[in-house]
Design an enzyme around this catalytic site. Structure first.
Site, PDB file in Angstrom:
ATOM      1  N   LYS A   1      -8.852  15.774  45.902  1.00  0.00           N
ATOM      2  CA  LYS A   1      -8.969  14.393  46.392  1.00  0.00           C
ATOM      3  C   LYS A   1     -10.221  14.227  47.242  1.00  0.00           C
ATOM      4  CE  LYS A   1      -4.000  13.413  46.348  1.00  0.00           C
ATOM      5  NZ  LYS A   1      -2.798  13.105  47.176  1.00  0.00           N
TER       6      LYS A   1
ATOM      7  N   ASP B   1      -5.610  22.145  56.091  1.00  0.00           N
ATOM      8  CA  ASP B   1      -4.252  21.605  56.195  1.00  0.00           C
ATOM      9  C   ASP B   1      -3.807  21.726  57.651  1.00  0.00           C
ATOM     10  OD1 ASP B   1      -1.605  20.914  56.106  1.00  0.00           O
ATOM     11  OD2 ASP B   1      -1.038  22.357  54.546  1.00  0.00           O
TER      12      ASP B   1
ATOM     13  N   ASN C   1      -9.844  13.832  62.938  1.00  0.00           N
ATOM     14  CA  ASN C   1      -9.121  12.626  62.562  1.00  0.00           C
ATOM     15  C   ASN C   1      -8.016  13.006  61.604  1.00  0.00           C
ATOM     16  OD1 ASN C   1      -8.831   9.624  61.659  1.00  0.00           O
ATOM     17  ND2 ASN C   1      -9.339  10.724  59.772  1.00  0.00           N
TER      18      ASN C   1
ATOM     19  N   TYR D   1       5.907   9.879  67.724  1.00  0.00           N
ATOM     20  CA  TYR D   1       4.486   9.712  67.422  1.00  0.00           C
ATOM     21  C   TYR D   1       3.705   9.496  68.726  1.00  0.00           C
ATOM     22  CZ  TYR D   1       0.111   7.667  65.826  1.00  0.00           C
ATOM     23  OH  TYR D   1      -1.220   7.397  65.628  1.00  0.00           O
TER      24      TYR D   1
ATOM     25  N   LYS E   1       0.809  12.039  70.654  1.00  0.00           N
ATOM     26  CA  LYS E   1      -0.522  11.617  71.083  1.00  0.00           C
ATOM     27  C   LYS E   1      -0.710  11.819  72.590  1.00  0.00           C
ATOM     28  CE  LYS E   1      -1.656  10.556  66.958  1.00  0.00           C
ATOM     29  NZ  LYS E   1      -2.549  11.464  66.206  1.00  0.00           N
TER      30      LYS E   1
END
Length: 342
Positions: free
Chosen positions: A75, A98, A125, A213, A217
């Site tokens: 990809k 990964d 990112n 989530y 962070k």
């Protein structure tokens, strides 16, 4: 620096401030004198969405080499082929990475050590919404995906430090920007007592997708703030960057609920930035902002940390997280590597 902005923390964690920032403020252009001639840049998670758009922005500044760190090389090569047609003179390499595998992170860092004279800019990112509690097998045991993703980010950051350092006293410092999210701004970490902090997240009965989530962070920001204390900004400037809510990304690709999909699209339609604008924030954090951004939360300016980081409890949890992170990653020799770089 974010450390000096405590008085703004409560307001900047509110929906009102986020709505204002998303809808009424504009991401400024990158200064025209900014260039990457002769430099090597890494962008991870870069075959789709904001990562891909960030690579496109980087290529406009004419670096000597761009490395796209991706989970699927196939990809990644397809995405790189599109970019090579847009920028025929560009040198683009696709490397496998990964972020749910410590082994893959170590292999990537080993390749960088072997093949690169120097890495000038690293933009880490990688973002994906997980709606289910999941564990992955790492180090012979099963660990929470959220925990592994945090630890992999910390591991890659630490392993790349030697290549980010300048090779001569006249060279510019390396730049390490880790993509984060405003979802962390109102979060806090409970004191687990005698239990390890990282282990305290292994609680399926307490799992909430959006809360976990945001917590993941928050852990990253705590790590970056502590890492910055250990690194001379004359050698490597490290910060977090927040692109904000963005339209058209693959971030919610695992959302299978049609009701939630409608809600997400409506919300993004209301406040989401366009990808070219949001991805430009990456360049502000990693190229435009200087030493003053070391250890800070940033977009095109320096923002305050999540408000819990200014509290005694937050500082205590930050220290606990740092100690546990280095202990968890000792298999990769990160303690010695960090000591050698300070």
């Amino acid at each position: 620096m974010s450390a000096q902005l405590e008085q703004k923390a409560s307001y900047e964690a509110t929906f009102a401030h986020n709505f204002w920032k998303q809808t009424l403020s504009r991401v400024p252009p990158i200064p025209t004198h900014t260039n990457l001639t002769g430099k090597t840049v890494l962008v991870t998670g870069s075959n789709v969405g904001l990562g891909l758009e960030a690579v496109r922005n980087v290529l406009r500044l004419r670096p000597s080499l761009v490395i796209m760190g991706v989970r699927s090389v196939d990809k990644g090569e397809k995405a790189a082929a599109v970019l090579r047609r847009e920028f025929p003179d560009a040198r683009i390499e696709v490397w496998e990475l990964d972020m749910e595998s410590f082994r893959s992170v170590q292999a990537f860092a080993t390749r960088a050590e072997r093949e690169l004279d120097r890495l000038h800019v690293a933009i880490l990112n990688a973002g994906l919404a997980k709606l289910k509690f999941e564990r992955v097998e790492e180090g012979g045991r099963h660990e929470v995906t959220m925990q592994v993703n945090y630890l992999s980010t910390a591991l890659l950051s630490l392993l790349l430090l030697p290549k980010l350092k300048p090779t001569t006293s006249s060279s510019e410092p390396g730049r390490l920007s880790i993509v984060n999210s405003g979802a962390s701004l109102g979060m806090s970490v409970e004191d687990p007592g005698d239990e390890r902090l990282l282990d305290s997240f292994d609680r399926p009965e307490k799992f909430d997708a959006f809360a976990y989530y945001g917590l993941s962070k928050l852990l990253v920001m705590m790590f970056v703030a502590k890492l910055a204390q250990m690194i001379n900004p004359k050698e490597v400037i490290v910060n977090c960057t927040d692109p904000g809510a963005t339209k058209g990304t693959a971030f919610f690709r695992n959302v299978n609920s049609w009701i939630m999909n409608i809600g997400v699209r409506a919300f993004m339609g209301l406040i989401g930035r366009r990808m070219p604008d949001a991805s430009r924030i990456y360049l502000h954090s990693s190229l435009v902002l200087g030493e003053e951004s070391h250890g800070s939360w940033t977009d095109w300016i320096i923002r305050c940390w999540p408000k819990t980081m200014y509290t005694d409890q937050g500082r205590k949890m930050s220290e606990k997280l740092w100690d546990e992170t280095l202990e968890e990653l000792k298999f990769a020799g990160v303690k010695g590597k960090l000591q050698n770089d300070t």
